[in-house]
Motif scaffolding. Structure first.
Motif, PDB file in Angstrom:
ATOM      1  N   ALA A 100      -0.585   2.864  13.488  1.00  0.00           N
ATOM      2  CA  ALA A 100      -1.538   1.970  14.143  1.00  0.00           C
ATOM      3  C   ALA A 100      -1.216   0.547  13.707  1.00  0.00           C
ATOM      4  CB  ALA A 100      -2.965   2.334  13.773  1.00  0.00           C
ATOM      5  N   TYR A 101      -1.588  -0.416  14.533  1.00  0.00           N
ATOM      6  CA  TYR A 101      -1.294  -1.794  14.151  1.00  0.00           C
ATOM      7  C   TYR A 101      -2.329  -2.758  14.718  1.00  0.00           C
ATOM      8  CZ  TYR A 101       0.661  -2.542  18.853  1.00  0.00           C
ATOM      9  OH  TYR A 101       0.835  -2.643  20.217  1.00  0.00           O
ATOM     10  N   ALA A 102      -2.376  -3.918  14.110  1.00  0.00           N
ATOM     11  CA  ALA A 102      -3.200  -5.027  14.579  1.00  0.00           C
ATOM     12  C   ALA A 102      -2.319  -6.270  14.618  1.00  0.00           C
ATOM     13  CB  ALA A 102      -4.397  -5.248  13.654  1.00  0.00           C
ATOM     14  N   TRP A 116       0.816  -1.203   0.000  1.00  0.00           N
ATOM     15  CA  TRP A 116       0.000   0.000   0.000  1.00  0.00           C
ATOM     16  C   TRP A 116       0.862   1.271   0.000  1.00  0.00           C
ATOM     17  CZ3 TRP A 116      -3.754   2.362   4.078  1.00  0.00           C
ATOM     18  CH2 TRP A 116      -4.704   3.136   3.405  1.00  0.00           C
ATOM     19  N   ASN A 117       1.628   1.418  -1.062  1.00  0.00           N
ATOM     20  CA  ASN A 117       2.501   2.590  -1.235  1.00  0.00           C
ATOM     21  C   ASN A 117       3.461   2.792  -0.070  1.00  0.00           C
ATOM     22  OD1 ASN A 117       1.278   3.283  -3.725  1.00  0.00           O
ATOM     23  ND2 ASN A 117      -0.402   4.310  -2.632  1.00  0.00           N
ATOM     24  N   GLY A 118       3.925   1.689   0.480  1.00  0.00           N
ATOM     25  CA  GLY A 118       4.924   1.769   1.529  1.00  0.00           C
ATOM     26  C   GLY A 118       4.390   2.064   2.912  1.00  0.00           C
ATOM     27  N   ARG A 119       3.065   2.027   3.101  1.00  0.00           N
ATOM     28  CA  ARG A 119       2.501   2.388   4.404  1.00  0.00           C
ATOM     29  C   ARG A 119       2.240   1.190   5.308  1.00  0.00           C
ATOM     30  NH1 ARG A 119      -2.527   6.217   3.735  1.00  0.00           N
ATOM     31  NH2 ARG A 119      -2.256   6.292   6.012  1.00  0.00           N
ATOM     32  N   LEU A 120       2.252  -0.026   4.764  1.00  0.00           N
ATOM     33  CA  LEU A 120       1.964  -1.215   5.554  1.00  0.00           C
ATOM     34  C   LEU A 120       3.232  -2.036   5.769  1.00  0.00           C
ATOM     35  CD1 LEU A 120      -1.432  -2.445   4.061  1.00  0.00           C
ATOM     36  CD2 LEU A 120      -1.047  -1.052   6.100  1.00  0.00           C
ATOM     37  N   SER A 121       3.465  -2.414   7.027  1.00  0.00           N
ATOM     38  CA  SER A 121       4.686  -3.143   7.382  1.00  0.00           C
ATOM     39  C   SER A 121       4.335  -4.345   8.266  1.00  0.00           C
ATOM     40  CB  SER A 121       5.655  -2.234   8.150  1.00  0.00           C
ATOM     41  OG  SER A 121       5.985  -1.100   7.385  1.00  0.00           O
ATOM     42  N   PRO A 122       4.502  -5.573   7.785  1.00  0.00           N
ATOM     43  CA  PRO A 122       4.276  -6.744   8.628  1.00  0.00           C
ATOM     44  C   PRO A 122       5.412  -6.932   9.631  1.00  0.00           C
ATOM     45  CG  PRO A 122       5.048  -7.415   6.474  1.00  0.00           C
ATOM     46  CD  PRO A 122       4.868  -5.934   6.409  1.00  0.00           C
ATOM     47  N   GLY A 160       1.788  -9.463  13.214  1.00  0.00           N
ATOM     48  CA  GLY A 160       0.792  -8.459  12.875  1.00  0.00           C
ATOM     49  C   GLY A 160       1.237  -7.582  11.732  1.00  0.00           C
ATOM     50  N   ILE A 161       0.519  -6.475  11.583  1.00  0.00           N
ATOM     51  CA  ILE A 161       0.822  -5.529  10.521  1.00  0.00           C
ATOM     52  C   ILE A 161       0.593  -4.113  11.038  1.00  0.00           C
ATOM     53  CG2 ILE A 161      -1.509  -5.627   9.521  1.00  0.00           C
ATOM     54  CD1 ILE A 161      -0.051  -5.447   6.763  1.00  0.00           C
ATOM     55  N   ALA A 162       1.525  -3.219  10.729  1.00  0.00           N
ATOM     56  CA  ALA A 162       1.440  -1.819  11.152  1.00  0.00           C
ATOM     57  C   ALA A 162       1.143  -0.936   9.948  1.00  0.00           C
ATOM     58  CB  ALA A 162       2.750  -1.388  11.807  1.00  0.00           C
TER      59      ALA A 162
END
Length: 222
Positions: A184-186, A129-135, A173-175
């Protein structure tokens, strides 16, 4: 032994390697459960020791006061490896059926079945997502420091913190990046703890507790 020495050497190289560092502070809440576990030991009734051996059904009650929550601090390196500390305030209530069968008025860890660990984590920055999501994944080892609340019927109430044994956690999870400082993260997280605790009325009990949790958190980095 040779494999263990190799593993420890690799971890030392990862953590000691010069790189740009980032510190993150996180807070989370979520939904937490505790599967059943076997409770063994003895409790005194009228001064008479009574053996206990029963499979206990635990209830998490995540959103009842005091709620389930956790906090952690992480020190991240540019390599994607990080280390830090984490405290989870989990909960476990023995079911009413178990209390009746045991002859107890109370048996719970509800002002915190507190799990304190030193963590080693790995994340993969900006994957989607354009570098916004980090597992990320994490693991940790530490101790259980529950607030023990237990009372055999008609006997003294045990009410206080005890260091009850070793503990561990794993999670994944993923941030999602919100701003340059906030994210934010889950995550899914599981903890394990070995607990042996003393009763003020006499005797001691032992059980191994697992928790399963789905966490939602916020992080501030600097």
């Amino acid at each position: 032994m040779k494999k263990l020495r190799t593993l420890f050497a690799a971890v030392a190289v990862i953590l000691a390697a010069p790189a740009t560092a980032e510190v993150e502070l996180s807070f989370y809440m979520g939904a937490q459960t505790s599967p059943h576990s076997r409770l063994t030991g003895s409790a005194d009734f009228g001064g008479v020791p009574t053996a206990i051996d029963r499979l206990i059904t635990w209830e998490g009650k995540s959103f009842e006061a005091p709620p389930y929550y956790g906090v952690k601090a992480m020190y991240w390196r540019e390599s994607g490896w990080g280390y830090g500390v984490e405290m989870t305030h989990a909960k476990a209530y023995a079911s009413s059926a178990d209390l009746t069968a045991l002859g107890f008025d109370r048996l719970e860890f509800t002002d915190g079945h507190n799990i304190l660990t030193a963590n080693l984590s790995r994340r993969w920055d900006g994957q989607w997502w354009n570098g916004r999501l980090s597992p990320f994944v994490t693991g940790g080892l530490g101790v259980a420091i529950p607030h023990v609340d237990a009372q055999p019927t008609g006997e003294a109430r045990t009410f206080g913190y005890q260091v009850t044994g070793p503990a561990a956690r794993i999670g994944a999870g993923i941030a999602m990046e919100l701003t340059t400082k906030w994210s934010a993260y889950a995550e899914y997280q599981m903890t394990y703890s070995s607990n042996k605790f003393d009763l003020d009325s006499g005797g001691s009990l032992e059980t191994n507790l697992l928790t399963n949790a789905l966490n939602i958190g916020v992080t501030y980095g600097f």
